[in-house]
Design a protein around this motif. Structure first.
Motif, PDB file in Angstrom:
ATOM      1  N   PRO A 247       0.819  -1.213   0.000  1.00 43.65           N
ATOM      2  CA  PRO A 247       0.000   0.000   0.000  1.00 43.65           C
ATOM      3  C   PRO A 247       0.854   1.265   0.000  1.00 43.65           C
ATOM      4  CG  PRO A 247      -0.921  -1.596   1.507  1.00 43.65           C
ATOM      5  CD  PRO A 247       0.387  -2.164   1.041  1.00 43.65           C
ATOM      6  N   LYS A 248       0.727   2.046  -1.074  1.00 42.80           N
ATOM      7  CA  LYS A 248       1.405   3.329  -1.232  1.00 42.80           C
ATOM      8  C   LYS A 248       2.920   3.234  -1.325  1.00 42.80           C
ATOM      9  CE  LYS A 248      -2.230   6.134   0.890  1.00 42.80           C
ATOM     10  NZ  LYS A 248      -2.546   7.258   1.764  1.00 42.80           N
ATOM     11  N   THR A 249       3.465   2.018  -1.518  1.00 47.18           N
ATOM     12  CA  THR A 249       4.913   1.841  -1.643  1.00 47.18           C
ATOM     13  C   THR A 249       5.224   0.781  -2.695  1.00 47.18           C
ATOM     14  OG1 THR A 249       5.265   2.391   0.694  1.00 47.18           O
ATOM     15  CG2 THR A 249       7.062   1.287  -0.440  1.00 47.18           C
ATOM     16  N   VAL A 250       6.181   1.087  -3.567  1.00 47.02           N
ATOM     17  CA  VAL A 250       6.665   0.127  -4.549  1.00 47.02           C
ATOM     18  C   VAL A 250       8.169  -0.005  -4.377  1.00 47.02           C
ATOM     19  CG1 VAL A 250       6.912  -0.434  -6.985  1.00 47.02           C
ATOM     20  CG2 VAL A 250       4.830   0.690  -6.182  1.00 47.02           C
ATOM     21  N   THR A 251       8.649  -1.240  -4.183  1.00 47.28           N
ATOM     22  CA  THR A 251      10.080  -1.510  -4.088  1.00 47.28           C
ATOM     23  C   THR A 251      10.550  -2.119  -5.399  1.00 47.28           C
ATOM     24  OG1 THR A 251       9.943  -1.892  -1.703  1.00 47.28           O
ATOM     25  CG2 THR A 251      11.894  -2.733  -2.838  1.00 47.28           C
ATOM     26  N   ILE A 252      11.560  -1.493  -6.009  1.00 49.55           N
ATOM     27  CA  ILE A 252      12.129  -1.974  -7.271  1.00 49.55           C
ATOM     28  C   ILE A 252      13.515  -2.524  -6.968  1.00 49.55           C
ATOM     29  CG2 ILE A 252      12.809  -1.378  -9.614  1.00 49.55           C
ATOM     30  CD1 ILE A 252      10.868   0.935  -9.530  1.00 49.55           C
ATOM     31  N   THR A 253      13.720  -3.801  -7.252  1.00 45.17           N
ATOM     32  CA  THR A 253      14.995  -4.465  -6.980  1.00 45.17           C
ATOM     33  C   THR A 253      15.689  -4.802  -8.285  1.00 45.17           C
ATOM     34  OG1 THR A 253      14.131  -5.441  -4.937  1.00 45.17           O
ATOM     35  CG2 THR A 253      16.117  -6.427  -5.867  1.00 45.17           C
TER      36      THR A 253
END
Length: 305
Positions: A247-253
């Motif tokens: 929710p309201k956060t996207v982590t790009i690895t």
């Protein structure tokens, strides 16, 4: 002598096995007929169709059938997207491909609009498709990926698809944070990357992530009645990308891809097959020739001259 006959028999068996295996692999990689299909996309909420539906399609991958499994490899236009196709349910895959297509000006394969709740695409070649909503329905549905053919509920291949995408939830966005993480070797790692903020699937803003920003950025006061996502349109060379959405956060690895074989989708490594086949043939000839040589040596030892 018996031992060498056994080796020759084993070599012959191996040759037959790998010949049959290669033939089976080639047969399984061939799609059954037909080679074209269709797709009808319908947007509806609680059984009621939504009006003014518009979608565009990108043909992002080629497909092959192995038994009951469909395997995908990227088309030349999407080969450098940086995201493997081995899991079509991977978080962020459709949004990433959408941003990649926009970043590289990849032309769409087809586009359809209807004042009603459905759009239809006919005579589509088999493949992996990226479907991107446009216009007013872009705020109601997210991009998605789908293959022709696909499985029905009984596990049978179907070529004429009826698709009912899930609608986006009606909730205020407010803000969205993107975080960058790195995995693997530091070799070739860039000191900054650029990510896109997408509003209803269309680029609305960019952010540069680096050590000075703690590899993080937050957008505030986002329009609540729009669909907001982020994507890394240009993946650093030598890296692959993965997304994790909360929710309201996207982590790009970004993971270092050095030493990996990209886009192995079949579940089997086929490159050793010709080498193993050749090894079997050589073993067969060696086993057949060696007893003759030993017999010649024995004859020399028995010769008093």
């Amino acid at each position: 002598m018996k031992r060498y006959r056994a080796q020759a028999l084993l070599a012959a068996v191996l040759c037959v096995f790998f010949t049959v295996f290669c033939t089976q692999v080639q047969a399984e990689s061939t799609l059954p007929e037909p080679t074209k299909g269709s797709m009808r996309i319908t947007l509806q909420k609680e059984g009621t169709g939504l009006a003014d539906v518009s979608f565009r399609l990108y043909r992002a991958g080629n497909v092959s059938v192995q038994g009951k499994t469909l395997h995908c490899t990227p088309t030349p236009e999407f080969r450098k997207c940086g995201m493997p196709f081995d899991d079509l349910r991977a978080d962020g895959l459709a949004n990433h491909l959408n941003a990649f297509a926009a970043y590289n000006n990849i032309p769409f394969y087809a586009r359809e609009h209807s004042s009603g709740a459905s759009v239809s695409f006919q005579t589509l070649p088999t493949g992996l498709y990226l479907a991107v909503p446009e216009g007013t329905c872009a705020a109601k549905a997210a991009p998605f990926v789908i293959t022709i053919p696909s499985h029905d509920e009984n596990g049978n291949w179907i070529y004429d698809l009826d698709v009912y995408p899930k609608l986006l939830p009606d909730c205020p966005q407010g803000s969205l944070t993107v975080e960058k993480q790195w995995c693997g070797s530091r070799s070739g790692r860039p000191d900054r990357v650029t990510v896109w903020l997408l509003k209803n699937g269309v680029k609305a803003d960019t952010a540069v992530l680096c050590a000075q920003t703690h590899w993080k950025h937050t957008w505030e006061n986002l329009q609540p009645d729009a669909a907001w996502t982020v994507a890394e349109a240009s993946v650093p060379k030598g890296y692959t990308v993965q997304y994790a959405t909360r929710p309201k956060t996207v982590t790009i690895t970004n993971s270092h891809a050095g030493g990996c074989i990209p886009f192995i989708q079949t579940g089997q490594l086929k490159w050793p097959v010709p080498f193993l086949l050749a090894a079997g043939v050589l073993l067969l000839f060696a086993a057949a020739a060696k007893p003759k040589k030993r017999g010649s040596d024995a004859a020399k030892k028995e010769d008093p001259a």
